[in-house]
Structures are given as structure tokens and as C-alpha cells.
Motif scaffolding. Structure first.
Motif, PDB file in Angstrom:
ATOM      1  N   ILE A   1     -27.535  16.133  -4.307  1.00 56.51           N
ATOM      2  CA  ILE A   1     -26.970  15.864  -5.637  1.00 56.51           C
ATOM      3  C   ILE A   1     -28.048  15.291  -6.538  1.00 56.51           C
ATOM      4  CG2 ILE A   1     -25.199  14.563  -6.871  1.00 56.51           C
ATOM      5  CD1 ILE A   1     -23.649  14.505  -4.202  1.00 56.51           C
ATOM      6  N   ASN A   2     -28.831  14.370  -5.982  1.00 58.27           N
ATOM      7  CA  ASN A   2     -29.924  13.769  -6.754  1.00 58.27           C
ATOM      8  C   ASN A   2     -30.938  14.826  -7.177  1.00 58.27           C
ATOM      9  OD1 ASN A   2     -31.716  11.990  -7.870  1.00 58.27           O
ATOM     10  ND2 ASN A   2     -32.512  11.244  -5.943  1.00 58.27           N
TER      11      ASN A   2
ATOM     12  N   ARG B   1     -29.093  17.643  -9.813  1.00 54.86           N
ATOM     13  CA  ARG B   1     -28.153  17.372 -10.894  1.00 54.86           C
ATOM     14  C   ARG B   1     -28.727  17.665 -12.267  1.00 54.86           C
ATOM     15  NH1 ARG B   1     -27.810  11.762 -12.851  1.00 54.86           N
ATOM     16  NH2 ARG B   1     -29.774  10.787 -12.323  1.00 54.86           N
TER      17      ARG B   1
ATOM     18  N   ALA C   1     -24.049   7.772   1.183  1.00 45.72           N
ATOM     19  CA  ALA C   1     -24.218   8.902   0.261  1.00 45.72           C
ATOM     20  C   ALA C   1     -24.695   8.394  -1.100  1.00 45.72           C
ATOM     21  CB  ALA C   1     -22.899   9.662   0.117  1.00 45.72           C
ATOM     22  N   SER C   2     -24.172   7.226  -1.537  1.00 40.14           N
ATOM     23  CA  SER C   2     -24.600   6.669  -2.826  1.00 40.14           C
ATOM     24  C   SER C   2     -26.082   6.341  -2.803  1.00 40.14           C
ATOM     25  CB  SER C   2     -23.821   5.392  -3.163  1.00 40.14           C
ATOM     26  OG  SER C   2     -22.471   5.694  -3.363  1.00 40.14           O
TER      27      SER C   2
ATOM     28  N   PHE D   1     -27.994   9.406  -3.028  1.00 41.01           N
ATOM     29  CA  PHE D   1     -27.873   9.908  -4.400  1.00 41.01           C
ATOM     30  C   PHE D   1     -28.831   9.156  -5.329  1.00 41.01           C
ATOM     31  CE2 PHE D   1     -25.860   8.850  -8.500  1.00 41.01           C
ATOM     32  CZ  PHE D   1     -26.007  10.078  -9.113  1.00 41.01           C
ATOM     33  N   LEU D   2     -29.036   7.866  -5.073  1.00 44.77           N
ATOM     34  CA  LEU D   2     -29.948   7.081  -5.900  1.00 44.77           C
ATOM     35  C   LEU D   2     -31.409   7.367  -5.551  1.00 44.77           C
ATOM     36  CD1 LEU D   2     -28.122   3.629  -5.741  1.00 44.77           C
ATOM     37  CD2 LEU D   2     -28.208   5.172  -7.678  1.00 44.77           C
ATOM     38  N   GLY D   3     -31.637   8.212  -4.519  1.00 48.42           N
ATOM     39  CA  GLY D   3     -33.003   8.506  -4.112  1.00 48.42           C
ATOM     40  C   GLY D   3     -33.570   7.438  -3.195  1.00 48.42           C
ATOM     41  N   LEU D   4     -32.707   6.533  -2.692  1.00 48.34           N
ATOM     42  CA  LEU D   4     -33.192   5.406  -1.888  1.00 48.34           C
ATOM     43  C   LEU D   4     -32.645   5.438  -0.468  1.00 48.34           C
ATOM     44  CD1 LEU D   4     -32.708   2.819  -4.715  1.00 48.34           C
ATOM     45  CD2 LEU D   4     -34.877   3.708  -3.908  1.00 48.34           C
TER      46      LEU D   4
END
Lengths: 317, 308
Positions: free
Chosen positions: B261-262, B265, B241-242, B245-248
């Protein structure tokens, strides 16, 4: 005996760091495409590409390149960024300081608070306060850092209270810590991520120590409870806990990545994400090796503290 | 081999549902089924309920999304960041409710696959290191230390920059970074049983090594491994998920909680649902699996005390 143990541990760390550098370097070899072409772009002439390849040592064998790259690291030459075309060091200099400030702030909050709550919880074992702490740590430990960060932003910056900035402003020429309020949320997020592990370890160790013979002896001698805890119990619990604390602090080196991205904090973590997004390999290599080095060194320090704090080893020498 | 019957085995015994009739709770010879012992604890109960709830949501969500909201996860429902529909629209004007329902399946699938990969590799490495000892052991453990010198996320980013944000890259790199951590646990557990009489007996009968590892040692270290499975699942969910979230991690236009979320936000203050729904789902899921792991740890710890 202690010196020998520490020396052995030191050698292991050096070996691991070297192995890490091999792994990081191997990443470039796996990468498809030519870095020189990537830096110069589509319109580059063949002569310029050849010139840059020679400058970046791309015409040599991988083994030679590895040692040139490794030698460069020792004199602060981390290579050339394909996104900016300039040296990686220019890109990272200030960002490393900014990240270290953030990690230091988080550590300064997390360690004392974590130890205090852990001791408190151990002294109230089985009571309601202790159970609340157990549930709290289990919940916090499960949450990924961006979840904690977004929860804090929603609470304090955007929706419930609007008292703290949600993102970091860094006008050129100004350091991030010149506006201290913007450090609060990132620091708090990092601290909340590492605190549960510190609490749990402190609680477990302290509970064990409080059951041990010498604490009972001190009590039977009529030593006041306060003194039993502070003078007899806590010093014995610190050794094992120091290791967990250090592992958590080492974790901060990697943990800053997500937190910096979330708060747009101008540190190495955000630089790493940008570099990965633009596939700027030399920057990714530089940051990975810096983070891994911090990680290995902090772990080394932890083990040394562990060796020094171990009373069995101390009396043997 | 008959000795393994005396020990609690994870897949023996009836499933927990439908066995509510009066049964002896715990006996000295055969402890209750693991799931039942987990359920008997507060943490376990809450953990199972939370986990099952989100897993059901993630599994049924993709099917329900178009039915309940009227829009598919990638269909445009209106202008961006408007409060239309149940939970409004996202950054491109797609239905947040639909994307939320559809966004858990891949995360869950990748996390489970990464955990399984980590468990298999870690378990094999750890058992071989613990059983063989000597040089094999030190070589394997030093290799472990090298992987452990990288924070998990940094190694994942290094892999993504080289190989690109593909699904298999995420699963492989997260799984392989779990492996050394699991290997340590498996090795320690193996060392605990390697000198037991039944292992000695098998060695005496010249049972092949692979068979000893699989039939004598493995069944007796499932306790600590199941704790690791729960813990590593929690971390896998967090890591994948992280990365999204970082777009990666997951790439657009996939519906995914981390990616949502990315994407949304920037509008947290005017249209919070696009961020809060996936954040809450991820939080509930990870807390659930972590409580479960803790309950399994207590449950397996209590049987080893009783059966020894």
C-alpha cells in the motif's frame, strides 16, 4: 471526599508522566552512535564534535542528562533536531496547532453522532436497525485507520467521486484550515475510527439504564416516554460513557500519526514519522512525550468527570 | 484437580468437523465445544469463514504466486504501473498479483507471534497480580499503567527508532504493548476464581503457588483470555500492517500487504489494484478476527451463566 479522590488521581498521573519521561529518555541511552556526530555529519572535526557534545551535555552522566532534559521540557526546550540542526520547538510549534485542530474536529463529529446512534440503538434493542448498528460497529472497530482512510480516498477523491482533495496542501505561510475541504477526509477517518467504541458503550449503558427501577417508576408515574429518556435515563448513562469517550479522545493523540501520514497533513504525527525515518531521536522523544502527556491528561480528566458524575460519591460529601 | 473436569476446557471434545450427526445440542453437565457454540452464531460463522479464507490465501499464496502469475514476487514483469497481467504491475514494475499472493504470510506470522507473546506475558503478570494481591499487585499494576500511558503505535515507533525496523522488534514491541491490557483482564478473571473452594483446597494441601496458578486458576480463566486473544490478534494485524504502511515495518523488497500500500498509493487513481487488493485483504482479515472475538465472547459468557 471528592477532593481527596481527585488529588490522589492527580498524583498518580504526575507519577505516570515522570515514569514516561524516564522511559522516553532511556531510549537515547540505548541508541548506538553519538548524537553530536550525527548532527555534524561525516566531515566534522574532533574539536567541533567535542564542542557540540559539551553544548548538548553529552559529557555528563546519564542521570545528570536526564534531569537537564527534564528541566528543559518545563521551559519549552525540547532539544536539538539532528536533521535540521535547529531547536525541536521551531519544528513543532505550528504542527501542534494543526494536529489539535484535526483532533478537535474529529471529536466534535464523533462524540455527538456516536452518542446519538448509541441511544437510538439501545431504544430499538433487538430490532433490525439495532442489529445493523451492531454489525456496523464490529466491522468498523476492526479496521485499521489506514484502511478506512484509503477507502474514503478511493470513494471521494480518486476513483468513484472526485470531489475532495486526497492530500493536504499547505503552502508556506498559510494555515491548513484556510482550505477547509482538505480537512474533511482526515477528520472523517479519525471520527469513523473512534465512533464504534462510543456507540457500543452508549448502547450498553443506555440499555442497562432503561431496564432499571427508576426508569420503570417514571414510566408508571405516567411521565411521557420522551421525558423519561431525556431527563431520567440519559443523565445516568453519561457518567460511565464519559470515560470511554475520553479514552477514545486520548486515542486520537496517537491515531493522528497514521492519518496525518496518509493525507500528508502537516501535524506532529507526520513529523514523528519523518523523525523516525531519519532516526532524529530528540524529535521522536519530544513528540512521544507530548502525545503521552495528552493521553495521560485526557485520561485524568475522564476519571475526574467519572468521579464527579458518580451520584454515590456526590451524596456522600 | 478433578474439579477442572467439570468446567469446559478449550482443548477437550472432538474437533467441529465430522460431528454433524445428531448430538444433544447443549446439556447442563457438559456444554458444547467452544468452536461449535461460536459457529452457532451469525457473527461467528461469518468471522470463521472470512478468517479461514484469508489465512488460507496467506499460507498458500507464497507457493502459488510463481505458478499462477508466472513471476516471483520480486521479479520484474514490465514497466511500472501498467495494466499488464491479471492485476497490473507495481511501482517498480513487479507483478501485483504475485506480490499480493506472497504478501500475507509474514504479516500473519508476526501478528500471531505478537499476540502469543502478549498473551503469555499479560497472563503471567495478571495472574500473579490477582493471586498475590497486596504490594505485588499494586507494583505490577502501576508498571502496567506506565506502558498504558503510551499509545501503542507511539511506543512501537520509539522502539523502531532505537533498534531499527527488524522483525523481532516489531513482534516484541507489539506483543509487550498488548501485555498490560491482557494483564488487566487476566487479573480481573483471577480475582473472580481465587476464592473458589477448589483453590482453597489446593492451598490447604500446600500445593506450590506456581502449580495452583497453572493447574487450578489458569484452566478457569481461559474464557476471557480467548476473547482477548481474538481481539488482540485483530489489533496486532492492524498495528503491524500500519507500521509497514508507514514504511517502518517490513522493509523492501519483501512482499507485504502493508508495504504494498505504501509503495503503490501514489498511483491509486491510475493503477488501483496495487493498493486495493492488500487493503481489502487486511480489511477482511481484521473484520473476520474481530467478529470471531465477539462470537467467542458471547459463547463463553453463555457457558459461565449455565455452569454456575
Amino acid at each position: 471526599m471528592i477532593a481527596k479522590l481527585i488529588l490522589k488521581r492527580l498524583l498518580v498521573s504526575v507519577f505516570i508522566l515522570l515514569a514516561v519521561s524516564v522511559v522516553v529518555f532511556a531510549a537515547t541511552l540505548l541508541l548506538p552512535g553519538d548524537p553530536a556526530r550525527a548532527i555534524l555529519g561525516q566531515q566534522a572535526t574532533e574539536e567541533r564534535i567535542a564542542a557540540l557534545q559539551a553544548e548538548l551535555n553529552l559529557d555528563r552522566s546519564p542521570v545528570e542528562r536526564y534531569f537537564l532534559w527534564l528541566g528543559g521540557l518545563f521551559v519549552g526546550n525540547f532539544g536539538t533536531s539532528s536533521a535540521t540542526g535547529g531547536p525541536v520547538t521551531d519544528l513543532l510549534g505550528e504542527r501542534i496547532t494543526a494536529s489539535l485542530v484535526l483532533m478537535l474536529c474529529a471529536a466534535l463529529i464523533a462524540v455527538p453522532v456516536g452518542l446519538a446512534i448509541g441511544i437510538f440503538s439501545a431504544l430499538h434493542r433487538g430490532k433490525r436497525a439495532d442489529q445493523a448498528v451492531t454489525w456496523g460497529t464490529l466491522t468498523l472497530a476492526a479496521l485499521p485507520e489506514f484502511v478506512i482512510g484509503i477507502a474514503l480516498v478511493t470513494l471521494f477523491a480518486t476513483s468513484v467521486f472526485r470531489i475532495l482533495p486526497a492530500v493536504t496542501m499547505s503552502p508556506p505561510g498559510q494555515q491548513v484550515w484556510e482550505i477547509p475541504t482538505q480537512l474533511i477526509l482526515p477528520t472523517l477517518t479519525l471520527a469513523l475510527v473512534v465512533i464504534p467504541y462510543i456507540i457500543r458503550m452508549m448502547r450498553a449503558t443506555m440499555a442497562e439504564v432503561m431496564d432499571s427501577g427508576f426508569v420503570e417508576m417514571a414510566r408508571l408515574k405516567g411521565v411521557p416516554e420522551r421525558r423519561v429518556i431525556l431527563r431520567h435515563a440519559v443523565p445516568h448513562a453519561i457518567g460511565p460513557v464519559a470515560q470511554v469517550v475520553a479514552i477514545q479522545l486520548a486515542w486520537l493523540a496517537g491515531g493522528v500519526v497514521v492519518v496525518e501520514y496518509l493525507f500528508r497533513y502537516p501535524g506532529i504525527g507526520q513529523a514523528l514519522i519523518d523523525a523516525v525515518t531519519y532516526r532524529d531521536v530528540q524529535v521522536v522523544q519530544a513528540i512521544s512525550i507530548i502525545i503521552a502527556a495528552v493521553y495521560v491528561v485526557v485520561n485524568l480528566l475522564a476519571d475526574i468527570v467519572g468521579i464527579l458524575a458518580n451520584p454515590k460519591l456526590r451524596s456522600a460529601s | 484437580m478433578s474439579t477442572s473436569d467439570l468446567k469446559p476446557s478449550a482443548d477437550a471434545g472432538p474437533p467441529p468437523s465430522g460431528t454433524t450427526d445428531a448430538e444433544p445440542k447443549e446439556s447442563a453437565t457438559r456444554p458444547a465445544h467452544l468452536l461449535k457454540r461460536v459457529w452457532a452464531q451469525g457473527q461467528g460463522k461469518v468471522g470463521i469463514v472470512l478468517t479461514v479464507f484469508i489465512v488460507a490465501l496467506a499460507l498458500a499464496g507464497p507457493l502459488l504466486a510463481p505458478v499462477l502469475t508466472g513471476y516471483s514476487p520480486t521479479e520484474f514483469a514490465g514497466r511500472p504501473f501498467q495494466p499488464e497481467g491479471i492485476f497490473g504491475t507495481d511501482n517498480l514494475g513487479r507483478s501485483v498479483a504475485s506480490r499480493f499472493l506472497a504478501g500475507g504470510l509474514l504479516l500473519l506470522l508476526y501478528s500471531v507471534l505478537a499476540t502469543v507473546l502478549g498473551l503469555v506475558v499479560g497472563c503471567v503478570v495478571g495472574m500473579i497480580a490477582g493471586y498475590a494481591g497486596g504490594k505485588t499487585d499494586s507494583v505490577l499494576m502501576r508498571l502496567n499503567d506506565i506502558v498504558l500511558a503510551f499509545p501503542q503505535l507511539v511506543l512501537a515507533l520509539l522502539a523502531i527508532v532505537v533498534l531499527g525496523p527488524e522483525g523481532w522488534v516489531l513482534v516484541t514491541v507489539i506483543g509487550l504493548t498488548h501485555a498490560p491490557r491482557i494483564a488487566r483482564v487476566a487479573r480481573a478473571a483471577t480475582l473472580g476464581v481465587v476464592n473458589e473452594d477448589y483453590v482453597r483446597a489446593a492451598q490447604m494441601y500446600a500445593v506450590p503457588r506456581s502449580r495452583i496458578l497453572a493447574r487450578e486458576i489458569f484452566p478457569n480463566i481461559t474464557g476471557p483470555l480467548s476473547v482477548e486473544a481474538g481481539l488482540r490478534l485483530t489489533y496486532s494485524i492492524g498495528a503491524i500492517a500500519s507500521l509497514s504502511f508507514l514504511g517502518l515495518g517490513m522493509q523492501p523488497p519483501t512482499a507485504d500487504w502493508g508495504l504494498m500500500i505504501n509503495e503503490n498509493r501514489i498511483a491509486l487513481s491510475i493503477q488501483p489494484w496495487g493498493v486495493l487488493l492488500p487493503v481489502i485483504a487486511i480489511a477482511v482479515l481484521t473484520v473476520g478476527t474481530n467478529l470471531l472475538a465477539d462470537a467467542i465472547a458471547r459463547a463463553t459468557a453463555s457457558t459461565t451463566v449455565e455452569s454456575s
